[in-house]
Design a protein around this motif. Structure first.
Motif, short mmCIF file in Angstrom:
data_model
loop_
_atom_site.label_atom_id
_atom_site.label_comp_id
_atom_site.label_asym_id
_atom_site.label_seq_id
_atom_site.Cartn_x
_atom_site.Cartn_y
_atom_site.Cartn_z
N UNK A 267 27.54 43.31 37.89
CA UNK A 267 27.92 41.98 37.20
C UNK A 267 29.05 41.98 36.81
N UNK A 268 29.85 43.07 36.56
CA UNK A 268 31.25 43.10 36.18
C UNK A 268 32.16 42.50 37.25
N UNK A 269 31.78 42.89 38.36
CA UNK A 269 32.76 42.79 39.58
C UNK A 269 32.31 41.23 39.92
N UNK A 270 31.11 40.83 39.66
CA UNK A 270 30.86 39.43 39.86
C UNK A 270 31.54 38.48 38.75
N UNK A 271 31.49 38.87 37.61
CA UNK A 271 32.32 38.25 36.52
C UNK A 271 33.86 38.17 36.67
N UNK A 272 34.47 39.35 37.09
CA UNK A 272 36.00 39.24 37.24
C UNK A 272 36.24 38.59 38.72
N UNK A 273 35.38 38.28 39.74
CA UNK A 273 35.61 37.51 40.78
C UNK A 273 35.60 36.09 40.31
N UNK A 274 34.62 35.65 39.52
CA UNK A 274 34.27 34.37 38.93
C UNK A 274 35.55 33.94 38.14
N UNK A 275 36.18 34.82 37.29
CA UNK A 275 37.36 34.43 36.69
C UNK A 275 38.71 34.38 37.49
N UNK A 276 38.50 35.12 38.46
CA UNK A 276 39.84 34.56 39.55
C UNK A 276 39.76 33.41 40.22
N UNK A 277 38.47 32.98 40.37
CA UNK A 277 38.52 31.54 41.06
C UNK A 277 38.82 30.40 40.19
N UNK A 278 38.71 30.79 38.76
CA UNK A 278 38.74 29.42 37.82
C UNK A 278 40.30 29.14 37.83
N UNK A 279 40.64 27.75 38.00
CA UNK A 279 41.87 26.95 37.90
C UNK A 279 42.67 27.80 36.70
N UNK A 280 44.01 27.96 36.67
CA UNK A 280 44.79 28.12 35.57
C UNK A 280 45.14 27.16 34.97
N UNK A 281 45.36 27.04 33.63
CA UNK A 281 45.52 25.69 32.77
C UNK A 281 47.22 25.82 33.00
N UNK A 282 47.43 24.60 32.97
CA UNK A 282 48.73 24.14 33.06
C UNK A 282 49.57 24.30 31.89
#
Length: 282
Positions: A267-282
């Motif tokens: 679950x932690x690996x999945x959440x870390x992966x999910x976080x990396x896919x989110x766009x970075x706010x400008x």
């Protein structure tokens, strides 16, 4: 008859152990179980005179074998002086004294009054004699409300109760986590998970929240805040879990995030992966 609560935490008092803190906790406890109750007010014995009235600043007597200790709890219903009913809550001590803890003026129906008396009796016996405080109140306090005193939630989105053999996750698709706990390898993990799940059903039902109960399986995990992620054993006899991210091909090993030794790591690996896919706010 079923119990009014299931999950408890170890403690022999609520708050600072005073009568005032106990009355405040009992009021919240009853409002969770009976959100539409007819209680008009709770008395703190402010105007009671004599030694038989416990006051707000007094410590609630505990269990034991000496004279000042509690022998039993007494909760009962009697007619009001003019209208309605009174729910009395008292403690009978081993030296024969009978101490009033609180009483409630209510316009609720007779059956409701006795149900409330029974609920208070169960809670006080659990706290005083078993040193186990029901978790219903602390659970309810985690549910969003427009105002703290509101008994109904302001949460519009659906809540998922994910119940496994040794864990419970209560969350929403947007990532709000109301409860996340597990008891890996513990002897009573199954009964703990069942107790917590039952009480969350009570809390969410009585706060008028939209929710669904999802039973986790031993070979595939369903995590509400990880939509699209497949966390499974892939049909093989392994201790841990494989993680396939959204868009991955179940038949292509290269698209998996990998193998992880247990559910928490997966679950932690999945959440870390999910976080990396989110766009970075400008």
């Amino acid at each position: 008859m079923s119990s009014m609560f299931n999950a408890t935490c170890k403690a022999n008092v609520v708050g600072d152990g005073t009568v005032g803190a106990t009355i405040a906790w009992l009021e919240k406890f009853i409002n969770v179980l009976f959100p539409d109750n007819g209680i008009e007010y709770w008395s703190d014995n402010q105007y009671g005179t004599g030694s038989r009235y416990l006051k707000r600043g007094d410590l609630v007597p505990g269990a034991g074998c000496t004279d000042g200790c509690v022998h039993h709890v007494a909760c009962y219903v009697r007619p009001g002086n003019c209208e309605g009913r009174i729910i009395e809550v008292a403690l009978s001590l081993r030296d024969g004294q009978f101490k009033s803890l609180t009483w409630m003026k209510t316009f609720g129906k007779e059956d409701e009054c006795w149900q409330i008396a029974r609920a208070i009796d169960e809670a006080l016996n659990s706290i005083i004699f078993w040193e186990e405080v029901p978790e219903l109140v602390s659970m309810s306090e985690k549910v969003p409300r427009q105002q703290n005193w509101h008994r109904q939630t302001s949460l519009a989105e659906e809540v998922t109760i994910l119940s496994g053999t040794d864990k419970v996750l209560v969350s929403t698709a947007s990532g709000l986590i109301l409860d996340d706990r597990c008891w890996p390898g513990e002897k009573f993990a199954g009964s703990n998970a069942t107790a917590v799940t039952k009480d969350w059903v009570t809390v969410l039902t009585n706060t008028n929240a939209k929710f669904k109960l999802v039973k986790d399986t031993t070979d595939r995990l369903t995590v509400p805040d990880l939509p699209g992620y497949v966390i499974s054993k892939r049909g093989v006899d392994v201790e841990g879990f494989y993680v396939l991210p959204p868009g991955g091909n179940e038949l292509d090993d290269r698209t998996y995030l990998g193998y992880f030794p247990d559910a928490d790591a997966a679950i932690k690996a999945s959440r870390d992966h999910q976080a990396r896919q989110l766009p970075v706010a400008a």
